[in-house]
Design an enzyme around this catalytic site. Sequence first.
Site, short mmCIF file in Angstrom:
data_model
loop_
_atom_site.label_atom_id
_atom_site.label_comp_id
_atom_site.label_asym_id
_atom_site.label_seq_id
_atom_site.Cartn_x
_atom_site.Cartn_y
_atom_site.Cartn_z
N ARG A 166 -0.85 0.12 -3.23
CA ARG A 166 -0.44 -1.08 -2.51
C ARG A 166 0.62 -1.78 -3.35
O ARG A 166 0.64 -1.64 -4.58
CB ARG A 166 -1.63 -2.01 -2.29
CG ARG A 166 -2.79 -1.38 -1.51
CD ARG A 166 -3.97 -2.34 -1.42
NE ARG A 166 -5.09 -1.76 -0.67
CZ ARG A 166 -6.07 -1.09 -1.23
NH1 ARG A 166 -6.09 -0.92 -2.56
NH2 ARG A 166 -7.05 -0.58 -0.50
N LYS A 192 -8.56 -3.84 -4.51
CA LYS A 192 -9.25 -4.98 -3.94
C LYS A 192 -10.59 -5.19 -4.63
O LYS A 192 -11.29 -4.25 -4.97
CB LYS A 192 -9.47 -4.76 -2.43
CG LYS A 192 -8.16 -4.72 -1.63
CD LYS A 192 -8.43 -4.53 -0.15
CE LYS A 192 -7.14 -4.54 0.65
NZ LYS A 192 -7.36 -4.33 2.09
N HIS A 215 4.31 -0.78 2.43
CA HIS A 215 3.11 -0.15 2.97
C HIS A 215 3.46 1.13 3.73
O HIS A 215 2.64 2.04 3.83
CB HIS A 215 2.36 -1.12 3.87
CG HIS A 215 0.87 -0.98 3.78
ND1 HIS A 215 0.15 -1.34 2.65
CD2 HIS A 215 -0.04 -0.50 4.65
CE1 HIS A 215 -1.13 -1.10 2.85
NE2 HIS A 215 -1.28 -0.58 4.05
N ARG A 243 3.30 3.90 1.44
CA ARG A 243 1.88 4.25 1.21
C ARG A 243 1.40 5.16 2.34
O ARG A 243 0.72 6.16 2.10
CB ARG A 243 1.06 2.96 1.13
CG ARG A 243 -0.45 3.14 1.00
CD ARG A 243 -1.08 1.77 0.76
NE ARG A 243 -2.50 1.70 1.01
CZ ARG A 243 -3.44 1.97 0.10
NH1 ARG A 243 -3.08 2.37 -1.10
NH2 ARG A 243 -4.72 1.85 0.40
N HIS A 246 -9.69 3.44 -0.56
CA HIS A 246 -10.39 3.02 0.65
C HIS A 246 -11.90 3.03 0.41
O HIS A 246 -12.44 4.01 -0.11
CB HIS A 246 -10.08 3.96 1.82
CG HIS A 246 -8.70 3.80 2.37
ND1 HIS A 246 -8.08 4.77 3.14
CD2 HIS A 246 -7.81 2.77 2.28
CE1 HIS A 246 -6.88 4.35 3.49
NE2 HIS A 246 -6.69 3.15 2.98
N TYR A 253 -5.30 9.16 9.16
CA TYR A 253 -4.19 10.05 8.84
C TYR A 253 -4.38 11.44 9.43
O TYR A 253 -3.40 12.17 9.60
CB TYR A 253 -3.99 10.11 7.32
CG TYR A 253 -3.57 8.78 6.76
CD1 TYR A 253 -2.30 8.27 7.00
CD2 TYR A 253 -4.47 7.98 6.05
CE1 TYR A 253 -1.93 7.02 6.53
CE2 TYR A 253 -4.10 6.73 5.56
CZ TYR A 253 -2.84 6.26 5.81
OH TYR A 253 -2.47 5.03 5.36
#
Length: 308
Positions: free
Chosen positions: A146, A170, A241, A244, A267, A276
């Site tokens: 990110r 995160k 992004h 990414r 994730h 994806y």
Amino acid sequence: MEGLLDAFIAFIRAERGLSGKTVDAYAADLTVYFEDLRGRGVDDVTRARQEDVTAHLSALTKGGLGKRSQARHLAALRGFHRFLVAERLADKDPTEDVDTPRSARKLPSFLTLEEVEQLLSAPDEGSPAGLRDKAMLEVLYATGLRVSELCGLGVNDVQLSAGYLVAKGKGAKERVVPLGRVAVEKVREYLASSRPAMLGRREARALFVTPRGAGFTRQGFWKLIKRYALKAGILKPLSPHKLRHSFATHLVERGADLRAVQQMLGHADLATTQIYTHVNSARLRSVYDEFHPRSDAFTPKKKRKAGT
């Protein structure tokens, strides 16, 4: 039914503290629901069945109501029927086993390999800033970080000899992400020349710095990548992004293990990474439709020469 609606509205106003707009929306949704039930011969809402609720939602779909609005509508029905059960005005909640309508998830947009090459070739490596920008773009595409993770990298987070970096994602969660050969080379070059030239005698924890000696910001990198997209002739909207997304899509296209991609992207849920696989399926379909002569969408671009 209206008496029960009044009681429910009074309850959510006093007990749940919902906003006036939400209360009004619930009231409107339930009024539509009651009218539909009456049209189906159900005059007592406490006797509504699951089939009545699903039929009502089906009617909303046929009427053109979007999935997100349907989900809000069902939330009103669910809250109302749970209220009836809690107050012992009904024996069962007919919405209990009804699934919430989900909007089709938009497939992420990504760059082709050719566009990635054009973008990565755009910086002028002859200047300190250009070499830094080249290193940043190479690292971003090599790792799928990110933009906040890229800008937050410290010098000690990158282990060039081992070929990996430590990203802080995160919730301050750390993960190890491999670095490709080209990215390692460009970061080495940047650390050997560009970074010292930008810092002078100053010190900084950040890996990527500005001529003022400060760490790179998210906003600064957004401007940077848009400038290089324009220089590379990439006309589609481009954001960090999207690089990414390109990283993940190109890995999945080439058979990468989905759980490995999940780990590299950081994730928490594999379902997030599975989008994806849908991108890959859609891409394969478009290729098939364009080139396979038995596809309904196939239109020959030109006749082949005899013998070819």
